[in-house]
Design an enzyme around this catalytic site. Sequence first.
Site, PDB file in Angstrom:
ATOM      1  N   TYR A 162      23.757  23.545 -42.736  1.00 38.91           N
ATOM      2  CA  TYR A 162      22.574  23.550 -42.128  1.00 38.91           C
ATOM      3  C   TYR A 162      21.359  22.979 -43.078  1.00 38.91           C
ATOM      4  O   TYR A 162      21.317  23.117 -44.224  1.00 38.91           O
ATOM      5  CB  TYR A 162      22.187  25.065 -41.940  1.00 38.91           C
ATOM      6  CG  TYR A 162      22.915  25.981 -40.869  1.00 38.91           C
ATOM      7  CD1 TYR A 162      23.763  25.201 -40.105  1.00 38.91           C
ATOM      8  CD2 TYR A 162      22.707  27.299 -40.584  1.00 38.91           C
ATOM      9  CE1 TYR A 162      24.714  25.890 -39.186  1.00 38.91           C
ATOM     10  CE2 TYR A 162      23.533  27.764 -39.911  1.00 38.91           C
ATOM     11  CZ  TYR A 162      24.477  27.160 -39.178  1.00 38.91           C
ATOM     12  OH  TYR A 162      25.126  27.900 -38.203  1.00 38.91           O
ATOM     13  N   PRO A 217      22.399  33.772 -29.032  1.00 40.47           N
ATOM     14  CA  PRO A 217      22.351  34.871 -28.016  1.00 40.47           C
ATOM     15  C   PRO A 217      21.132  34.907 -27.017  1.00 40.47           C
ATOM     16  O   PRO A 217      21.130  35.805 -25.956  1.00 40.47           O
ATOM     17  CB  PRO A 217      21.855  36.222 -28.916  1.00 40.47           C
ATOM     18  CG  PRO A 217      21.293  35.703 -30.224  1.00 40.47           C
ATOM     19  CD  PRO A 217      21.857  34.120 -30.368  1.00 40.47           C
ATOM     20  N   LEU A 218      20.248  33.988 -27.376  1.00 37.80           N
ATOM     21  CA  LEU A 218      18.960  33.930 -26.551  1.00 37.80           C
ATOM     22  C   LEU A 218      19.065  32.645 -25.786  1.00 37.80           C
ATOM     23  O   LEU A 218      18.218  32.256 -25.041  1.00 37.80           O
ATOM     24  CB  LEU A 218      17.692  33.938 -27.376  1.00 37.80           C
ATOM     25  CG  LEU A 218      17.480  35.096 -28.048  1.00 37.80           C
ATOM     26  CD1 LEU A 218      16.153  34.836 -29.114  1.00 37.80           C
ATOM     27  CD2 LEU A 218      17.076  36.320 -27.447  1.00 37.80           C
ATOM     28  N   LEU A 222      16.543  32.784 -22.364  1.00 39.67           N
ATOM     29  CA  LEU A 222      16.684  34.410 -22.295  1.00 39.67           C
ATOM     30  C   LEU A 222      15.404  34.942 -23.152  1.00 39.67           C
ATOM     31  O   LEU A 222      15.361  36.045 -23.248  1.00 39.67           O
ATOM     32  CB  LEU A 222      18.055  34.970 -22.792  1.00 39.67           C
ATOM     33  CG  LEU A 222      19.006  34.652 -21.834  1.00 39.67           C
ATOM     34  CD1 LEU A 222      20.464  35.125 -22.490  1.00 39.67           C
ATOM     35  CD2 LEU A 222      18.824  35.366 -20.572  1.00 39.67           C
ATOM     36  N   GLY A 239      12.624  33.375 -21.345  1.00 36.33           N
ATOM     37  CA  GLY A 239      11.801  32.884 -20.168  1.00 36.33           C
ATOM     38  C   GLY A 239      11.291  31.364 -20.328  1.00 36.33           C
ATOM     39  O   GLY A 239      10.858  30.936 -19.561  1.00 36.33           O
TER      40      GLY A 239
HETATM   41  N1  LIG Z   1      29.056  29.448 -36.236  1.00 42.75           N
HETATM   42  C1  LIG Z   1      28.266  28.493 -35.427  1.00 42.75           C
HETATM   43  O1  LIG Z   1      28.885  27.495 -35.044  1.00 42.75           O
HETATM   44  C2  LIG Z   1      26.896  28.595 -34.924  1.00 42.75           C
HETATM   45  C3  LIG Z   1      26.542  27.629 -33.922  1.00 42.75           C
HETATM   46  C4  LIG Z   1      25.415  27.875 -33.557  1.00 42.75           C
HETATM   47  C5  LIG Z   1      24.434  28.695 -34.244  1.00 42.75           C
HETATM   48  N2  LIG Z   1      24.826  29.657 -35.184  1.00 42.75           N
HETATM   49  C6  LIG Z   1      23.969  30.550 -35.745  1.00 42.75           C
HETATM   50  O2  LIG Z   1      23.330  31.415 -34.743  1.00 42.75           O
HETATM   51  C7  LIG Z   1      21.840  31.216 -35.057  1.00 42.75           C
HETATM   52  C8  LIG Z   1      21.316  31.623 -33.737  1.00 42.75           C
HETATM   53  O3  LIG Z   1      21.711  30.366 -32.771  1.00 42.75           O
HETATM   54  P1  LIG Z   1      20.710  29.623 -31.917  1.00 42.75           P
HETATM   55  O4  LIG Z   1      19.643  29.119 -32.823  1.00 42.75           O
HETATM   56  O5  LIG Z   1      21.750  28.652 -31.025  1.00 42.75           O
HETATM   57  O6  LIG Z   1      20.462  31.028 -31.074  1.00 42.75           O
HETATM   58  P2  LIG Z   1      19.272  31.427 -30.094  1.00 42.75           P
HETATM   59  O7  LIG Z   1      18.634  32.667 -30.522  1.00 42.75           O
HETATM   60  O8  LIG Z   1      19.899  31.539 -28.619  1.00 42.75           O
HETATM   61  O9  LIG Z   1      18.078  30.215 -29.981  1.00 42.75           O
HETATM   62  C9  LIG Z   1      17.345  30.247 -30.997  1.00 42.75           C
HETATM   63  C10 LIG Z   1      15.918  29.292 -30.378  1.00 42.75           C
HETATM   64  O10 LIG Z   1      15.294  29.990 -29.272  1.00 42.75           O
HETATM   65  C11 LIG Z   1      13.777  29.995 -29.173  1.00 42.75           C
HETATM   66  N3  LIG Z   1      13.341  31.292 -29.507  1.00 42.75           N
HETATM   67  C12 LIG Z   1      13.578  32.159 -30.530  1.00 42.75           C
HETATM   68  N4  LIG Z   1      12.627  33.167 -30.253  1.00 42.75           N
HETATM   69  C13 LIG Z   1      12.137  32.993 -29.355  1.00 42.75           C
HETATM   70  C14 LIG Z   1      10.699  33.599 -28.523  1.00 42.75           C
HETATM   71  N5  LIG Z   1      10.471  34.606 -29.024  1.00 42.75           N
HETATM   72  N6  LIG Z   1      10.257  32.972 -27.573  1.00 42.75           N
HETATM   73  C15 LIG Z   1      10.681  31.812 -27.170  1.00 42.75           C
HETATM   74  N7  LIG Z   1      11.881  31.074 -27.653  1.00 42.75           N
HETATM   75  C16 LIG Z   1      12.376  31.624 -28.691  1.00 42.75           C
HETATM   76  C17 LIG Z   1      13.567  29.240 -30.359  1.00 42.75           C
HETATM   77  O11 LIG Z   1      13.666  27.721 -30.036  1.00 42.75           O
HETATM   78  P3  LIG Z   1      12.358  26.766 -30.941  1.00 42.75           P
HETATM   79  O12 LIG Z   1      12.927  26.626 -32.259  1.00 42.75           O
HETATM   80  O13 LIG Z   1      12.902  25.423 -30.322  1.00 42.75           O
HETATM   81  O14 LIG Z   1      11.455  27.236 -30.537  1.00 42.75           O
HETATM   82  C18 LIG Z   1      14.926  29.250 -31.387  1.00 42.75           C
HETATM   83  O15 LIG Z   1      15.075  27.991 -32.436  1.00 42.75           O
HETATM   84  C19 LIG Z   1      21.711  29.824 -35.659  1.00 42.75           C
HETATM   85  O16 LIG Z   1      20.406  29.886 -36.337  1.00 42.75           O
HETATM   86  C20 LIG Z   1      23.038  29.977 -36.558  1.00 42.75           C
HETATM   87  O17 LIG Z   1      22.553  30.804 -37.813  1.00 42.75           O
HETATM   88  C21 LIG Z   1      26.249  29.492 -35.538  1.00 42.75           C
END
Ligand SMILES: NC(=O)c1ccc[n+]([C@@H]2O[C@H](COP(=O)([O-])OP(=O)(O)OC[C@H]3O[C@@H](n4cnc5c(N)ncnc54)[C@H](OP(=O)(O)O)[C@@H]3O)[C@@H](O)[C@H]2O)c1
Length: 332
Positions: free
Chosen positions: A82, A225-226, A231, A233
Amino acid sequence: MSGKPSPRARHRARAPARRPGPVAPAPEESVPLPVGSKRHPLLGLGLWALGRWSAEDEARTKATIARAVERGVRWFDTAEVYGAGRSERLLGDVLRRATAGPEALVVTKLSWEHLRPSQVRASLVRSLERLGRSAVDVYLVHAPDRRVPIPETMAALEELLREGRIGAIGVSNFSLEQLEEGAAALHGTQLAVHQVRYNLFDREEAEAVLPYCREQGIVVEAYTPLARGLLHGRYLDGRRPPPEVRQYAQDLFGESRLPGIVARARALRELAAGAGVPLASIALHWLRRQGAAPVFGASRPEQVDQNVAAWAQRPPDDVLEQADAIARGERA
Ligand SMILES: NC(=O)c1ccc[n+]([C@@H]2O[C@H](COP(=O)([O-])OP(=O)(O)OC[C@H]3O[C@@H](n4cnc5c(N)ncnc54)[C@H](OP(=O)(O)O)[C@@H]3O)[C@@H](O)[C@H]2O)c1
């Protein structure tokens, strides 16, 4: 599940949405890790794209991590890949100054490019230097590499566990067969964690491994998860996901699937409004009900506030069941 909504659900659908309350600290909910004495919190902050890594974003990134600590988040997920190590360094900086203390669960990952035994120790040492710690609580294999036999990597990890530099060993993005192979290669310990992509719309990979993890006592961490803000909106009012999001989540945001997903997400938003909870409460607590611990992403402190507030509002089971059916396309 299909069928007519219960009278209680119909009542809720007519009731005005409750106003969100003040942001409460994240409840200290956790489960024991199957290895060692640490507990694994049920909600975590992931530090993948946080801040996007340009120099001017670093202050905001640190503020986001610090806000999570303030709100009671105690599980932080990072990886050597990362931001080419910046994520680990920033997390280490904030945790050293913060009061998260020894109870914080720090999880980092060994890159899929460093799975050969001769590379594993060097990778961990570099991660620990960046994190400013003598040990990491959980060390995950980020993803398998077909060119490197899984037992070889596991043997190298187990040696580091014996030395106390790793609290527990886990994996990510493994198939059921790969999980079984990894588990069989460990002799004095067991796999403690499996991190997998899992949300209301993206279930296949997780569902293939959940029964095994449950049976073996492996903690399932749900990433994305979002659904990258869907998720919450986002993208429901006509705005299209930007190319980097479409590229990351091709299945979800691909041209053929997107209109259907957006329609279901709108129905979920209505369900949430009727139940008086944020849409993200449904997303996070649905995962929890499936036996997975969500690790959300956030790129600014307000998003941490919103996600922690969403976690603090647990929707009733019948709402989560309706959400499950809607997301599967079994109900309008
Ligand atoms: N093991 C693996 O291969 C792997 C792969 C992916 C992720 N991960 C881990 O899982 C974590 C989460 O994954 P993800 O970032 O894909 O998950 P996510 O929680 O589905 O998406 C996060 C994004 O959703 C948006 N968001 C978050 N809170 C919000 C809110 N209150 N209102 C509106 N938009 C919101 C933001 O986008 P913006 O930043 O664009 O505003 C944020 O960056 C990663 O940081 C990483 O640590 C692991």
